[in-house]
Design a protein around this motif. Structure first.
Motif, PDB file in Angstrom:
ATOM      1  N   TYR A 145       0.828  -1.207   0.000  1.00 26.32           N
ATOM      2  CA  TYR A 145       0.000   0.000   0.000  1.00 26.32           C
ATOM      3  C   TYR A 145       0.865   1.262   0.000  1.00 26.32           C
ATOM      4  O   TYR A 145       0.553   2.230  -0.678  1.00 26.32           O
ATOM      5  CB  TYR A 145      -0.963   0.018   1.185  1.00 26.32           C
ATOM      6  N   ILE A 146       1.943   1.236   0.749  1.00 28.49           N
ATOM      7  CA  ILE A 146       2.851   2.394   0.778  1.00 28.49           C
ATOM      8  C   ILE A 146       3.459   2.614  -0.602  1.00 28.49           C
ATOM      9  O   ILE A 146       3.535   3.753  -1.078  1.00 28.49           O
ATOM     10  CB  ILE A 146       3.939   2.203   1.854  1.00 28.49           C
ATOM     11  N   ARG A 147       3.868   1.539  -1.250  1.00 31.14           N
ATOM     12  CA  ARG A 147       4.421   1.666  -2.607  1.00 31.14           C
ATOM     13  C   ARG A 147       3.384   2.245  -3.560  1.00 31.14           C
ATOM     14  O   ARG A 147       3.690   3.128  -4.365  1.00 31.14           O
ATOM     15  CB  ARG A 147       4.871   0.311  -3.128  1.00 31.14           C
ATOM     16  N   ALA A 148       2.164   1.745  -3.483  1.00 31.07           N
ATOM     17  CA  ALA A 148       1.105   2.237  -4.370  1.00 31.07           C
ATOM     18  C   ALA A 148       0.807   3.710  -4.101  1.00 31.07           C
ATOM     19  O   ALA A 148       0.585   4.482  -5.038  1.00 31.07           O
ATOM     20  CB  ALA A 148      -0.158   1.397  -4.197  1.00 31.07           C
ATOM     21  N   CYS A 149       0.823   4.101  -2.854  1.00 27.68           N
ATOM     22  CA  CYS A 149       0.587   5.509  -2.516  1.00 27.68           C
ATOM     23  C   CYS A 149       1.734   6.390  -3.002  1.00 27.68           C
ATOM     24  O   CYS A 149       1.510   7.525  -3.431  1.00 27.68           O
ATOM     25  CB  CYS A 149       0.366   5.668  -1.018  1.00 27.68           C
ATOM     26  N   ASN A 150       2.949   5.888  -2.952  1.00 35.71           N
ATOM     27  CA  ASN A 150       4.088   6.642  -3.491  1.00 35.71           C
ATOM     28  C   ASN A 150       3.963   6.824  -4.998  1.00 35.71           C
ATOM     29  O   ASN A 150       4.289   7.891  -5.533  1.00 35.71           O
ATOM     30  CB  ASN A 150       5.412   5.956  -3.148  1.00 35.71           C
ATOM     31  N   VAL A 151       3.481   5.801  -5.689  1.00 35.64           N
ATOM     32  CA  VAL A 151       3.253   5.918  -7.131  1.00 35.64           C
ATOM     33  C   VAL A 151       2.174   6.966  -7.396  1.00 35.64           C
ATOM     34  O   VAL A 151       2.301   7.786  -8.310  1.00 35.64           O
ATOM     35  CB  VAL A 151       2.871   4.547  -7.733  1.00 35.64           C
ATOM     36  N   MET A 152       1.116   6.941  -6.587  1.00 29.68           N
ATOM     37  CA  MET A 152       0.057   7.943  -6.751  1.00 29.68           C
ATOM     38  C   MET A 152       0.603   9.352  -6.537  1.00 29.68           C
ATOM     39  O   MET A 152       0.263  10.271  -7.289  1.00 29.68           O
ATOM     40  CB  MET A 152      -1.085   7.673  -5.768  1.00 29.68           C
ATOM     41  N   ALA A 153       1.434   9.532  -5.544  1.00 31.31           N
ATOM     42  CA  ALA A 153       2.004  10.854  -5.267  1.00 31.31           C
ATOM     43  C   ALA A 153       2.886  11.316  -6.421  1.00 31.31           C
ATOM     44  O   ALA A 153       2.834  12.479  -6.827  1.00 31.31           O
ATOM     45  CB  ALA A 153       2.805  10.821  -3.968  1.00 31.31           C
ATOM     46  N   ARG A 154       3.683  10.404  -6.969  1.00 33.01           N
ATOM     47  CA  ARG A 154       4.533  10.746  -8.108  1.00 33.01           C
ATOM     48  C   ARG A 154       3.685  11.122  -9.323  1.00 33.01           C
ATOM     49  O   ARG A 154       3.955  12.115 -10.001  1.00 33.01           O
ATOM     50  CB  ARG A 154       5.454   9.581  -8.451  1.00 33.01           C
ATOM     51  N   ASP A 155       2.645  10.337  -9.592  1.00 35.04           N
ATOM     52  CA  ASP A 155       1.764  10.633 -10.725  1.00 35.04           C
ATOM     53  C   ASP A 155       1.081  11.977 -10.545  1.00 35.04           C
ATOM     54  O   ASP A 155       0.960  12.753 -11.494  1.00 35.04           O
ATOM     55  CB  ASP A 155       0.717   9.541 -10.900  1.00 35.04           C
ATOM     56  N   TYR A 156       0.638  12.261  -9.330  1.00 33.65           N
ATOM     57  CA  TYR A 156      -0.020  13.540  -9.066  1.00 33.65           C
ATOM     58  C   TYR A 156       0.945  14.696  -9.314  1.00 33.65           C
ATOM     59  O   TYR A 156       0.592  15.687  -9.942  1.00 33.65           O
ATOM     60  CB  TYR A 156      -0.546  13.594  -7.633  1.00 33.65           C
ATOM     61  N   GLU A 157       2.159  14.544  -8.826  1.00 31.48           N
ATOM     62  CA  GLU A 157       3.140  15.618  -8.997  1.00 31.48           C
ATOM     63  C   GLU A 157       3.470  15.837 -10.473  1.00 31.48           C
ATOM     64  O   GLU A 157       3.548  16.975 -10.943  1.00 31.48           O
ATOM     65  CB  GLU A 157       4.409  15.306  -8.214  1.00 31.48           C
ATOM     66  N   GLN A 158       3.627  14.751 -11.218  1.00 33.46           N
ATOM     67  CA  GLN A 158       3.925  14.883 -12.641  1.00 33.46           C
ATOM     68  C   GLN A 158       2.772  15.549 -13.387  1.00 33.46           C
ATOM     69  O   GLN A 158       2.988  16.421 -14.228  1.00 33.46           O
ATOM     70  CB  GLN A 158       4.211  13.509 -13.253  1.00 33.46           C
ATOM     71  N   MET A 159       1.553  15.159 -13.068  1.00 36.37           N
ATOM     72  CA  MET A 159       0.401  15.735 -13.753  1.00 36.37           C
ATOM     73  C   MET A 159       0.189  17.196 -13.364  1.00 36.37           C
ATOM     74  O   MET A 159      -0.239  18.006 -14.180  1.00 36.37           O
ATOM     75  CB  MET A 159      -0.852  14.916 -13.463  1.00 36.37           C
ATOM     76  N   SER A 160       0.496  17.531 -12.124  1.00 31.80           N
ATOM     77  CA  SER A 160       0.274  18.907 -11.686  1.00 31.80           C
ATOM     78  C   SER A 160       1.267  19.879 -12.323  1.00 31.80           C
ATOM     79  O   SER A 160       1.008  21.076 -12.387  1.00 31.80           O
ATOM     80  CB  SER A 160       0.341  19.010 -10.161  1.00 31.80           C
ATOM     81  N   HIS A 161       2.392  19.370 -12.820  1.00 35.12           N
ATOM     82  CA  HIS A 161       3.378  20.224 -13.475  1.00 35.12           C
ATOM     83  C   HIS A 161       3.103  20.406 -14.968  1.00 35.12           C
ATOM     84  O   HIS A 161       3.782  21.195 -15.620  1.00 35.12           O
ATOM     85  CB  HIS A 161       4.793  19.673 -13.274  1.00 35.12           C
ATOM     86  N   LYS A 162       2.138  19.672 -15.496  1.00 38.79           N
ATOM     87  CA  LYS A 162       1.809  19.810 -16.911  1.00 38.79           C
ATOM     88  C   LYS A 162       1.076  21.134 -17.146  1.00 38.79           C
ATOM     89  O   LYS A 162       0.408  21.665 -16.256  1.00 38.79           O
ATOM     90  CB  LYS A 162       0.919  18.655 -17.373  1.00 38.79           C
ATOM     91  N   THR A 163       1.184  21.616 -18.350  1.00 39.22           N
ATOM     92  CA  THR A 163       0.467  22.839 -18.710  1.00 39.22           C
ATOM     93  C   THR A 163      -1.013  22.516 -18.905  1.00 39.22           C
ATOM     94  O   THR A 163      -1.396  21.341 -19.063  1.00 39.22           O
ATOM     95  CB  THR A 163       1.023  23.440 -20.009  1.00 39.22           C
ATOM     96  N   ASP A 164      -1.829  23.553 -18.916  1.00 38.57           N
ATOM     97  CA  ASP A 164      -3.258  23.352 -19.134  1.00 38.57           C
ATOM     98  C   ASP A 164      -3.515  22.737 -20.508  1.00 38.57           C
ATOM     99  O   ASP A 164      -4.424  21.912 -20.666  1.00 38.57           O
ATOM    100  CB  ASP A 164      -4.012  24.675 -18.992  1.00 38.57           C
TER     101      ASP A 164
END
Length: 73
Positions: A30-49
């Protein structure tokens, strides 16, 4: 007439000893999966509109998209 008898499966001594280990392994997964979610969120939040729009997303859709891709919750 046929009679069916069933007995519940008993947890053996080995299964009882491995139970805490299984819980720890599940927690690590679960910790690994949550870390993947956090990484995905960070990558998506840095994308342009514009980049988000090409994927059919808005900034407000990012948390739902990350959660949907993870499949945990």
């Amino acid at each position: 007439m046929a009679f069916i008898s069933s007995t519940p499966a008993r947890a053996g001594f080995g299964q009882s000893l491995l139970s805490p280990v299984r819980a720890v392994v599940q927690a690590i997964n679960y910790i690994r999966a949550c870390n993947v979610m956090a990484r995905d969120y960070e990558q998506m939040s840095h994308k342009t509109d514009g980049a988000l729009a090409r994927n059919g997303l808005t900034r407000e859709d990012i948390p739902d998209a990350v959660r949907r891709n993870a499949g945990l919750f």
